[in-house]
Design an enzyme around this catalytic site. Sequence first.
Site, PDB file in Angstrom:
ATOM      1  N   ASN A   8     -41.293 -29.268-127.356  1.00  0.00           N
ATOM      2  CA  ASN A   8     -42.299 -28.913-128.350  1.00  0.00           C
ATOM      3  C   ASN A   8     -43.667 -28.777-127.703  1.00  0.00           C
ATOM      4  O   ASN A   8     -44.670 -28.605-128.392  1.00  0.00           O
ATOM      5  CB  ASN A   8     -42.355 -29.988-129.451  1.00  0.00           C
ATOM      6  CG  ASN A   8     -41.120 -29.913-130.322  1.00  0.00           C
ATOM      7  OD1 ASN A   8     -40.728 -28.828-130.746  1.00  0.00           O
ATOM      8  ND2 ASN A   8     -40.473 -31.052-130.542  1.00  0.00           N
ATOM      9  N   ASN A   9     -43.689 -28.901-126.375  1.00  0.00           N
ATOM     10  CA  ASN A   9     -44.945 -28.882-125.647  1.00  0.00           C
ATOM     11  C   ASN A   9     -45.290 -27.438-125.228  1.00  0.00           C
ATOM     12  O   ASN A   9     -44.621 -26.854-124.377  1.00  0.00           O
ATOM     13  CB  ASN A   9     -44.776 -29.802-124.418  1.00  0.00           C
ATOM     14  CG  ASN A   9     -46.042 -29.958-123.639  1.00  0.00           C
ATOM     15  OD1 ASN A   9     -46.829 -29.028-123.529  1.00  0.00           O
ATOM     16  ND2 ASN A   9     -46.225 -31.140-123.086  1.00  0.00           N
ATOM     17  N   ASP A  68     -37.151 -33.874-118.476  1.00  0.00           N
ATOM     18  CA  ASP A  68     -37.660 -35.217-118.735  1.00  0.00           C
ATOM     19  C   ASP A  68     -38.427 -35.660-117.489  1.00  0.00           C
ATOM     20  O   ASP A  68     -37.963 -35.450-116.369  1.00  0.00           O
ATOM     21  CB  ASP A  68     -36.514 -36.180-119.035  1.00  0.00           C
ATOM     22  CG  ASP A  68     -37.042 -37.444-119.699  1.00  0.00           C
ATOM     23  OD1 ASP A  68     -37.789 -37.330-120.693  1.00  0.00           O
ATOM     24  OD2 ASP A  68     -36.729 -38.553-119.220  1.00  0.00           O
ATOM     25  N   TYR A 153     -50.904 -39.925-116.677  1.00  0.00           N
ATOM     26  CA  TYR A 153     -51.295 -40.724-115.520  1.00  0.00           C
ATOM     27  C   TYR A 153     -52.104 -39.917-114.503  1.00  0.00           C
ATOM     28  O   TYR A 153     -52.375 -40.408-113.405  1.00  0.00           O
ATOM     29  CB  TYR A 153     -50.035 -41.307-114.850  1.00  0.00           C
ATOM     30  CG  TYR A 153     -49.273 -42.250-115.750  1.00  0.00           C
ATOM     31  CD1 TYR A 153     -49.616 -43.604-115.823  1.00  0.00           C
ATOM     32  CD2 TYR A 153     -48.222 -41.803-116.547  1.00  0.00           C
ATOM     33  CE1 TYR A 153     -48.928 -44.474-116.660  1.00  0.00           C
ATOM     34  CE2 TYR A 153     -47.526 -42.656-117.392  1.00  0.00           C
ATOM     35  CZ  TYR A 153     -47.891 -43.985-117.440  1.00  0.00           C
ATOM     36  OH  TYR A 153     -47.211 -44.846-118.280  1.00  0.00           O
ATOM     37  N   LYS A 174     -52.822 -28.786-109.070  1.00  0.00           N
ATOM     38  CA  LYS A 174     -51.690 -29.569-109.599  1.00  0.00           C
ATOM     39  C   LYS A 174     -50.468 -28.678-109.857  1.00  0.00           C
ATOM     40  O   LYS A 174     -49.348 -29.038-109.490  1.00  0.00           O
ATOM     41  CB  LYS A 174     -52.112 -30.286-110.890  1.00  0.00           C
ATOM     42  CG  LYS A 174     -50.986 -31.120-111.452  1.00  0.00           C
ATOM     43  CD  LYS A 174     -51.304 -31.803-112.761  1.00  0.00           C
ATOM     44  CE  LYS A 174     -50.041 -32.421-113.329  1.00  0.00           C
ATOM     45  NZ  LYS A 174     -50.202 -32.932-114.680  1.00  0.00           N
ATOM     46  N   HIS A 179     -44.377 -31.992-109.879  1.00  0.00           N
ATOM     47  CA  HIS A 179     -42.956 -32.286-110.080  1.00  0.00           C
ATOM     48  C   HIS A 179     -42.314 -31.264-111.010  1.00  0.00           C
ATOM     49  O   HIS A 179     -41.225 -30.767-110.771  1.00  0.00           O
ATOM     50  CB  HIS A 179     -42.821 -33.706-110.643  1.00  0.00           C
ATOM     51  CG  HIS A 179     -43.793 -34.039-111.753  1.00  0.00           C
ATOM     52  ND1 HIS A 179     -45.136 -33.752-111.679  1.00  0.00           N
ATOM     53  CD2 HIS A 179     -43.625 -34.594-112.975  1.00  0.00           C
ATOM     54  CE1 HIS A 179     -45.750 -34.129-112.777  1.00  0.00           C
ATOM     55  NE2 HIS A 179     -44.850 -34.648-113.591  1.00  0.00           N
ATOM     56  N   ARG A 180     -43.036 -30.908-112.110  1.00  0.00           N
ATOM     57  CA  ARG A 180     -42.477 -29.969-113.082  1.00  0.00           C
ATOM     58  C   ARG A 180     -42.331 -28.577-112.473  1.00  0.00           C
ATOM     59  O   ARG A 180     -41.304 -27.932-112.607  1.00  0.00           O
ATOM     60  CB  ARG A 180     -43.410 -29.889-114.296  1.00  0.00           C
ATOM     61  CG  ARG A 180     -42.709 -30.094-115.618  1.00  0.00           C
ATOM     62  CD  ARG A 180     -43.672 -30.005-116.787  1.00  0.00           C
ATOM     63  NE  ARG A 180     -44.955 -30.597-116.519  1.00  0.00           N
ATOM     64  CZ  ARG A 180     -45.206 -31.892-116.633  1.00  0.00           C
ATOM     65  NH1 ARG A 180     -44.257 -32.720-117.024  1.00  0.00           N
ATOM     66  NH2 ARG A 180     -46.395 -32.383-116.360  1.00  0.00           N
TER      67      ARG A 180
HETATM   68  P1  IMP Z   1     -42.479 -35.793-120.440  1.00  0.00           P
HETATM   69  O1  IMP Z   1     -41.025 -36.155-120.294  1.00  0.00           O
HETATM   70  O2  IMP Z   1     -42.853 -34.587-119.606  1.00  0.00           O
HETATM   71  O3  IMP Z   1     -42.917 -35.672-121.869  1.00  0.00           O
HETATM   72  O4  IMP Z   1     -43.329 -36.983-119.793  1.00  0.00           O
HETATM   73  C1  IMP Z   1     -43.239 -38.324-120.252  1.00  0.00           C
HETATM   74  C2  IMP Z   1     -44.470 -39.096-119.854  1.00  0.00           C
HETATM   75  O5  IMP Z   1     -44.575 -39.154-118.407  1.00  0.00           O
HETATM   76  C3  IMP Z   1     -45.803 -38.497-120.294  1.00  0.00           C
HETATM   77  O6  IMP Z   1     -46.135 -38.901-121.613  1.00  0.00           O
HETATM   78  C4  IMP Z   1     -46.765 -39.068-119.266  1.00  0.00           C
HETATM   79  O7  IMP Z   1     -47.072 -40.411-119.583  1.00  0.00           O
HETATM   80  C5  IMP Z   1     -45.941 -39.074-117.995  1.00  0.00           C
HETATM   81  N1  IMP Z   1     -46.111 -37.790-117.273  1.00  0.00           N
HETATM   82  C6  IMP Z   1     -45.158 -36.829-117.071  1.00  0.00           C
HETATM   83  N2  IMP Z   1     -45.663 -35.796-116.377  1.00  0.00           N
HETATM   84  C7  IMP Z   1     -46.965 -36.108-116.134  1.00  0.00           C
HETATM   85  C8  IMP Z   1     -48.026 -35.418-115.446  1.00  0.00           C
HETATM   86  O8  IMP Z   1     -47.883 -34.292-114.945  1.00  0.00           O
HETATM   87  N3  IMP Z   1     -49.197 -36.056-115.397  1.00  0.00           N
HETATM   88  C9  IMP Z   1     -49.411 -37.280-115.940  1.00  0.00           C
HETATM   89  N4  IMP Z   1     -48.479 -37.955-116.593  1.00  0.00           N
HETATM   90  C10 IMP Z   1     -47.244 -37.376-116.698  1.00  0.00           C
END
Ligand code: IMP
Length: 195
Positions: A8-9, A68, A153, A174, A179-180
Site C-alpha cells: 500500500n506504499n 518485507d 531508521y 540512498k 536494500h530495496r
Molecule cells: P517495510 O517492510 O518496508 O514496511 O519496513 C518495515 C520497517 O522497517 C519500517 O517501518 C522501518 O521501521 C524499517 N525500514 C525498512 N526499510 C527502511 C529504510 O529504507 N529506511 C529506514 N527504515 C526502514
Amino acid sequence: MNLVFATNNSKKLIEAKEILPVQIEVISLGEIQFNEEIIENADTFPGNALIKAKTIFERFSKPCFADDSGLVVPSLGGLPGVKSARYASEIGAVDHEANNQKLLRALDRFQDRDAYFITVICLILPDGIPRYFEGRVEGSISIEPRGNKGFGYDPVFIPRNHKQTFAELGPEIKNQISHRALALKHMNDFLTTFI
Ligand code: IMP
C-alpha cells in the site's frame, strides 16, 4: 506481463516501476480493488513476504510480488529485525522517532554498532512457485539521529563507506544502494531472463 505489487506504499510502487523493465506493468493493490489489511505474523522476512504475495495470488490468481524489510543489529541478537516497524510500541503503533530512541538506548553499552537493512521479495508467477530475492546494505548505527530526509531508521543508519546517515544523504544516493533497490534489481535480473 502484469505484475501486482502487494503493497500500500506508493513510494515503493514508484521505485518498482522505475527499476523493473518496461515489458512489466506493475499494478497496485488499489487497481485490483484490494484494500484489506494483511496480517504479517511470520517471524522471518521471507515468511512475511510470502504471506503477502500468497494472499494476493490465491485471491486473484494473478502473478504478484511482495516485500518485507527491516533493520538487523547483530549486537542486539538481530533486533529490531522483523519487529522493525513496531520496535518501540506496546500497542502496535508505528512511531519512527521512538524506535530510533529505543535503538540508541539499547546500543548504549555496545562498541559493535554494525547493522544492515534487509529486503526480501517473494515473487509468485503463474507456476505458483514462490521465488525469493534479497537485498542488503551494510553499515552502522550513529551515536545520535542526524538528518531529516527519508523515514524510519534513516537518521541513525550510516551506510558503509559513507560518513553521513541515510537521512543526511537523501534519496539520490540512498536509492542507488538501498536494500530495496538491490532486491528489486535481483528480481529484475531474474525476470529479464524469464520473460
Ligand atoms: P517495510 O517492510 O518496508 O514496511 O519496513 C518495515 C520497517 O522497517 C519500517 O517501518 C522501518 O521501521 C524499517 N525500514 C525498512 N526499510 C527502511 C529504510 O529504507 N529506511 C529506514 N527504515 C526502514
